[in-house]
Scaffold this active site. Structure first.
Site, short mmCIF file in Angstrom:
data_model
loop_
_atom_site.label_atom_id
_atom_site.label_comp_id
_atom_site.label_asym_id
_atom_site.label_seq_id
_atom_site.Cartn_x
_atom_site.Cartn_y
_atom_site.Cartn_z
CG ASN A 87 -0.25 0.17 2.52
OD1 ASN A 87 0.98 0.10 2.58
ND2 ASN A 87 -1.00 0.39 3.59
CE LYS A 112 -9.05 -23.43 6.92
NZ LYS A 112 -10.33 -22.89 6.45
CE1 TYR A 141 8.14 -4.28 13.11
CE2 TYR A 141 9.85 -4.78 14.72
CZ TYR A 141 9.36 -4.84 13.42
OH TYR A 141 10.11 -5.46 12.45
CE1 TYR A 195 -5.74 -18.63 11.16
CE2 TYR A 195 -6.10 -19.68 9.04
CZ TYR A 195 -6.49 -18.78 10.01
OH TYR A 195 -7.64 -18.06 9.84
N1 LIG Z 1 14.94 -4.56 7.82
C1 LIG Z 1 15.19 -5.28 8.89
O1 LIG Z 1 16.32 -5.26 9.41
C2 LIG Z 1 14.11 -6.14 9.51
C3 LIG Z 1 14.40 -6.82 10.70
C4 LIG Z 1 13.41 -7.64 11.25
C5 LIG Z 1 12.19 -7.80 10.62
N2 LIG Z 1 11.94 -7.11 9.49
C6 LIG Z 1 10.61 -7.30 8.87
O2 LIG Z 1 10.72 -7.42 7.47
C7 LIG Z 1 9.60 -6.80 6.83
C8 LIG Z 1 10.09 -5.77 5.83
O3 LIG Z 1 10.86 -4.77 6.48
P1 LIG Z 1 11.61 -3.61 5.67
O4 LIG Z 1 12.83 -3.26 6.41
O5 LIG Z 1 11.69 -4.00 4.25
O6 LIG Z 1 10.58 -2.41 5.86
P2 LIG Z 1 9.96 -1.41 4.77
O7 LIG Z 1 9.21 -0.36 5.53
O8 LIG Z 1 10.98 -0.98 3.81
O9 LIG Z 1 8.93 -2.35 4.01
C9 LIG Z 1 7.66 -2.67 4.50
C10 LIG Z 1 6.68 -2.58 3.35
O10 LIG Z 1 5.38 -2.95 3.82
C11 LIG Z 1 4.43 -2.08 3.23
N3 LIG Z 1 3.22 -2.09 4.07
C12 LIG Z 1 3.09 -1.68 5.36
N4 LIG Z 1 1.82 -1.83 5.78
C13 LIG Z 1 1.13 -2.36 4.73
C14 LIG Z 1 -0.21 -2.74 4.53
N5 LIG Z 1 -1.14 -2.61 5.49
N6 LIG Z 1 -0.58 -3.25 3.32
C15 LIG Z 1 0.33 -3.40 2.32
N7 LIG Z 1 1.63 -3.04 2.45
C16 LIG Z 1 2.02 -2.53 3.64
C17 LIG Z 1 5.14 -0.73 3.20
O11 LIG Z 1 4.59 0.19 2.30
C18 LIG Z 1 6.55 -1.16 2.80
O12 LIG Z 1 6.72 -1.18 1.41
C19 LIG Z 1 8.75 -6.20 7.95
O13 LIG Z 1 7.71 -7.11 8.26
C20 LIG Z 1 9.70 -6.09 9.10
O14 LIG Z 1 9.04 -6.16 10.33
C21 LIG Z 1 12.86 -6.28 8.92
#
Ligand SMILES: NC(=O)c1ccc[n+]([C@@H]2O[C@H](COP(=O)([O-])OP(=O)(O)OC[C@H]3O[C@@H](n4cnc5c(N)ncnc54)[C@H](O)[C@@H]3O)[C@@H](O)[C@H]2O)c1
Length: 331
Positions: A36, A109, A149, A163
């Site tokens: 989004n 699912k 978070y 699930y």
């Molecule tokens: N980067 C890291 O070091 C790290 C570490 C641990 C976990 N994560 C997890 O990895 C995933 C990606 O992280 P990232 O660093 O790429 O962050 P990011 O913010 O670059 O990417 C997250 C993406 O999710 C999209 N998004 C958020 N809410 C949404 C929704 N309701 N519907 C559709 N899209 C939505 C955002 O627009 C964005 O493009 C996340 O779930 C994060 O928690 C990342």
């Protein structure tokens, strides 16, 4: 028509999601990218638009998800991920981790697809054991500033396990530790882009606290490889993926100063509440189960990341750091 594996990647326009799209497109999957754009950028995946095995859905995963046709895999990576983001949009963070995963699980699912969630080292909170193994339950403050978070991610893990146990769904949980690389945003509040941004702008590097807290950083290509391998196992319990090479924030700031050749100094500010003192993954499980370990050294990864930021024009740099959350927040 070719019978390709079809994969839905949520959060596809974000930092990690876009690298996952690159990898699965390269592996000849049919990639359905969903985002989004609340914290992501189309620019991260625009190069994939002309490909016949890629399509993009501009969609909020907290709303019902309809995907026509078969689906073999779902990677649920949508979520604000950096402290600055999830403090600005706390309710969206909780919703994407609850309603979002519920929609993805329902879809998995219905399609009999394997679902993986992007969990995080934050499920360990401010850990009392080092390094963190997957069987550690964590030390999290649910009502602290990071609670939105951390608890959203812990809830996701619980949902996925439910699930798996109740419906027999094929599921994977990857607990990601600090990852870095091209396409991060400079002002996302994480220490690595913050230091690089400050060095590039000729500002002093800010350390919160005394700089003795440690972090470990995994280069994005290593993470993507770990995810790819985990998806292809049948292992449903959490697996840490990260780089155990630990460094103090002070030493890290000095590394960045040396790498960028900046003449700036280090300045110290008070430590924010609930800032973890130490983070280091125990990756024994990933080593044994996946034959995986990080291959890219910090020196090499930082060089590539810095080259990416240097390749951007001042306008692009500004655009990366531009936020327009108001558009998404229903008051
Ligand atoms: N980067 C890291 O070091 C790290 C570490 C641990 C976990 N994560 C997890 O990895 C995933 C990606 O992280 P990232 O660093 O790429 O962050 P990011 O913010 O670059 O990417 C997250 C993406 O999710 C999209 N998004 C958020 N809410 C949404 C929704 N309701 N519907 C559709 N899209 C939505 C955002 O627009 C964005 O493009 C996340 O779930 C994060 O928690 C990342």
């Amino acid at each position: 028509m070719k019978d390709r594996k079809r994969i839905l990647i949520t959060g596809a326009a974000g930092f990690l999601g876009s690298h996952l799209c690159d990898r699965f497109v390269k592996e000849d999957f049919y990639v359905i990218a969903m985002d989004n754009l609340i914290t992501g950028r189309l620019k991260n995946i625009e190069h994939l638009f002309p490909l016949e095995n890629f399509e993009f859905y501009h969609h909020d995963v907290t709303k019902f998800i309809h995907i026509p046709g078969k689906l073999d895999y779902i990677l649920h990576f949508a979520s604000p991920a950096s402290p600055i983001d999830y403090l600005k949009i706390p309710i969206q963070t909780l919703k994407v981790g609850s309603l979002g995963i519920h929609n993805c699980l329902g879809l998995a699912k219905a399609k009999n697809a394997t679902l993986m969630i992007a969990s995080t080292s934050e499920v360990y909170g401010d850990p009392q054991i080092h390094p963190q193994t997957e069987d550690y339950w964590g030390h999290v403050n649910p009502i602290g500033p990071r609670g939105v978070y951390d608890e959203a991610k812990r809830f996701q893990e619980a949902m996925v396990m439910a699930y798996h146990n109740f419906h027999g769904l094929e599921t994977r949980i990857v607990r990601i530790f600090n990852t870095y690389g091209p396409r991060m945003r400079l002002n996302d509040g994480r220490v690595l882009p913050a230091f690089i941004g400050q060095a590039l702008r000729g500002e002093d590097l800010t350390i919160f606290g005394d700089g003795m807290q440690t972090r470990s950083f995994c280069y994005v290509d290593d993470l993507v490889e770990g995810i790819f391998r985990l998806l292809h196992t049948n292992y449903y319990l959490p697996v840490n993926i990260g780089n155990p090479d630990e460094i103090t924030i002070k030493d890290f700031a000095e590394e960045i100063i040396k790498l960028t050749g900046t003449s700036q100094k280090i300045v110290y500010r008070p430590l924010p509440e609930n800032d973890p003192k130490q983070r280091q993954p125990d990756i024994t499980k990933a080593r044994e189960l996946l034959g995986w370990e990080p291959k890219v050294s910090r020196a090499e990864g930082l060089k590539k990341t810095l080259a990416y930021f240097k390749s951007l024009s001042p306008d692009e740099l500004k655009e990366i750091d531009h936020y327009n959350f108001d558009k998404y927040i229903i008051k």
